[in-house]
Design an enzyme around this catalytic site. Structure first.
Site, PDB file in Angstrom:
ATOM      1  N   ASP A  17      -2.048   6.264  -3.320  1.00 54.21           N
ATOM      2  CA  ASP A  17      -0.955   5.524  -2.696  1.00 54.21           C
ATOM      3  C   ASP A  17      -0.544   4.385  -3.630  1.00 54.21           C
ATOM      4  O   ASP A  17      -1.010   4.288  -4.771  1.00 54.21           O
ATOM      5  CB  ASP A  17      -1.371   5.004  -1.324  1.00 54.21           C
ATOM      6  CG  ASP A  17      -2.618   4.112  -1.375  1.00 54.21           C
ATOM      7  OD1 ASP A  17      -3.366   4.194  -2.373  1.00 54.21           O
ATOM      8  OD2 ASP A  17      -2.835   3.346  -0.427  1.00 54.21           O
TER       9      ASP A  17
ATOM     10  N   SER B  77       0.822  -1.213   0.000  1.00 58.63           N
ATOM     11  CA  SER B  77       0.000   0.000   0.000  1.00 58.63           C
ATOM     12  C   SER B  77       0.852   1.257   0.000  1.00 58.63           C
ATOM     13  O   SER B  77       1.561   1.536  -0.950  1.00 58.63           O
ATOM     14  CB  SER B  77      -0.959  -0.043   1.190  1.00 58.63           C
ATOM     15  OG  SER B  77      -1.887   1.005   1.126  1.00 58.63           O
TER      16      SER B  77
ATOM     17  N   ASP C  45      -1.075   1.142  -3.941  1.00 60.56           N
ATOM     18  CA  ASP C  45      -2.012   0.169  -4.515  1.00 60.56           C
ATOM     19  C   ASP C  45      -3.323   0.803  -4.949  1.00 60.56           C
ATOM     20  O   ASP C  45      -4.250   0.099  -5.344  1.00 60.56           O
ATOM     21  CB  ASP C  45      -2.266  -0.984  -3.537  1.00 60.56           C
ATOM     22  CG  ASP C  45      -3.041  -0.559  -2.305  1.00 60.56           C
ATOM     23  OD1 ASP C  45      -2.955   0.629  -1.921  1.00 60.56           O
ATOM     24  OD2 ASP C  45      -3.728  -1.418  -1.710  1.00 60.56           O
TER      25      ASP C  45
ATOM     26  N   ASP D  70      -5.831   2.419  -3.426  1.00 61.29           N
ATOM     27  CA  ASP D  70      -7.109   2.325  -2.726  1.00 61.29           C
ATOM     28  C   ASP D  70      -7.420   3.592  -1.928  1.00 61.29           C
ATOM     29  O   ASP D  70      -8.401   3.642  -1.198  1.00 61.29           O
ATOM     30  CB  ASP D  70      -7.174   1.083  -1.832  1.00 61.29           C
ATOM     31  CG  ASP D  70      -6.183   1.100  -0.676  1.00 61.29           C
ATOM     32  OD1 ASP D  70      -5.351   2.030  -0.598  1.00 61.29           O
ATOM     33  OD2 ASP D  70      -6.237   0.163   0.155  1.00 61.29           O
TER      34      ASP D  70
END
Length: 453
Positions: free
Chosen positions: A237, A94, A239, A241
């Site tokens: 960020d 992440s 990833d 999400d």
């Protein structure tokens, strides 16, 4: 849980997170799921392929055929799982720095696993309990194409494309060299926006900025917005999400502020919002104004997902949930965080208001929020620091909320101290309408925590 934190497993690659551990997690997940097929995906980190290979091997060893999705944003993985009924082992850390990597486990409904399922998987890892197959039952591997395109298409169909397009917005996008590099610029172009980009080439070294979309890492995006007359900046960020916004002047919009604005637009009387114990007073005020309930959980996506599911089982409508770090859920769309969708919903808000970002968020900017960290070296030092925090809290006139760490509410301000679930840090949060008071509360707590070293 010993292995799984507030949002999966994360650690420094090849030091804490090893191929052996990833192999075991994949075997445990495959055994627990009992699925014929399981997907494997990753973000852009340099160790991603290494760990994806380990995950695929572990799944095949317990008899699962493996769908290799390659580099994909976490929300694209969620869409794939939901649309195919296939769970996924997702290799991502992440927002953590490039030397980190991690594992998220996504169910066949496209949602990260609940706490009880994670506990079962963790127990298998700790007990070395896997349903190994023999050579005749070993899983096979298939590379799957078009995952990101399919995700982008369904997202575009899920929002007010015409309303956004009619607004004629210019959007500056900063994917931070992460997985959104392969999706968000295209999505916003197809929503009818003029799109400018920075840090938009996939690169697991994150050369342009650190992955976490916090103000100190968004100087390039702020400069791009301010010098290009863009209407808004959107940062993700690693990833993808999360989404954090920059207003038309180049100023970063606090995540609690944008969450409150989105919640105010989504809520109706009788609804509920699920957020974490570090919730901002901004959201408390919005819930009160809309006659909606606010449900608090320990920090972390897994806990918010679990409580939202419980409320849905009780026929309670939860149109929005999340945290003030840019990680917002829209459960009627999908019970997972989707940075590009969060961005699109904010564009809907801008289009409907026909006002600049600074004016749209102005009603939610009355509070000053502070977050600082105190780092520790090992588990013993962590416990000493938490003991010092506990001693400090016990001297306070305020009654602590112990949902996750210790939160002290003073009526006009609050402070929270808790250990991070993903990094070797003690998190300290404070908020007040008075900036000096918020800074003072956070600093006093930091001094108390670090006195335990």
């Amino acid at each position: 849980m010993e292995l799984f934190g507030s949002s999966g497993i994360r650690g420094v690659a090849l030091r804490y997170l090893t191929p052996e551990l990833v192999l075991d997690i994949a075997k445990a997940a495959g055994t627990t799921w009992g699925a014929d097929r399981v997907a494997v995906a990753r973000d852009t980190r340099t160790t991603g392929e290494l760990f994806a290979n380990a995950a695929a091997s572990g799944l095949a060893a317990v008899g699962c055929d493996v769908d290799r999705l390659g580099v994909a944003p976490t929300p694209a993985v969620g869409h794939y799982c939901e649309s195919t009924g296939v769970p996924c082992v997702l290799v991502t850390a992440s927002h953590n720095p490039p030397e980190f990597n991690g594992i998220k486990l996504v169910g066949d409904d496209g949602v990260e696993l609940s706490v009880d399922v994670l506990e079962r998987i963790e127990r298998r890892v700790l007990d070395d309990d896997y349903d190994h197959t023999d050579w005749r039952g070993a899983g096979t591997t298939t590379r799957v194409e078009g995952v990101v395109d399919d995700y982008a298409d369904q997202l575009i169909d899920a929002v007010d494309r015409d309303g956004i397009a009619d607004a004629g917005l210019t959007v500056a996008v900063d994917p931070g060299h992460g997985a959104a590099s392969v999706s968000s610029p295209r999505i916003y172009r197809e929503l009818g926006c003029e799109v400018l980009t920075v840090n938009a080439t996939p690169d697991g070294h994150f050369p342009g900025r650190e992955s976490e979309p916090v103000p100190e890492n968004l100087t390039a995006l702020s400069r791009l917005v301010a010098t290009s007359d863009a209407d808004v900046g959107i940062a993700h960020d690693g990833d993808a999400d999360r989404a954090v916004f920059v207003d038309e002047t180049g100023s970063v919009v606090d995540g609690d502020t944008s969450f409150a604005a989105l919640a105010d637009d989504a809520l109706k009387p009788g609804d509920a919002v699920v957020s974490a114990v570090n919730v901002s007073q901004r959201l408390v005020d919005v819930c009160a104004d809309n006659d909606a309930d606010l449900e608090l959980t320990p920090i972390g996506a897994t806990n918010i997902i679990t409580r939202t599911r419980e409320l849905y089982a009780e026929d309670v409508h939860v149109p929005i949930a999340g945290e003030g770090n840019g990680g917002v859920f829209f459960p009627p769309y999908r019970l997972s965080r989707d940075g590009a969708y969060i961005g699109a919903k904010f564009l809907e808000l801008l289009a409907a208001a026909d006002e600049p970002v600074s004016e749209v968020v102005a009603p939610y900017t009355d509070y000053h929020f502070v977050r600082i960290n105190a780092e520790y070296d090992d588990a013993d030092e962590r416990e000493e620091m938490l003991s010092a925090a506990r001693a400090y809290v016990e001297t306070s006139a305020a009654t602590p909320n112990t949902t996750d760490g210790y939160r002290l509410d003073y009526g006009d301000a609050w402070v929270l101290v808790r250990p991070s679930g993903t990094e070797p840090k003690i998190r300290i949060y404070a908020e007040s309408a008075d900036a000096d008071r918020a800074e003072r509360l956070a600093e006093e707590m930091r001094q108390a925590v670090e006195s335990g070293r």
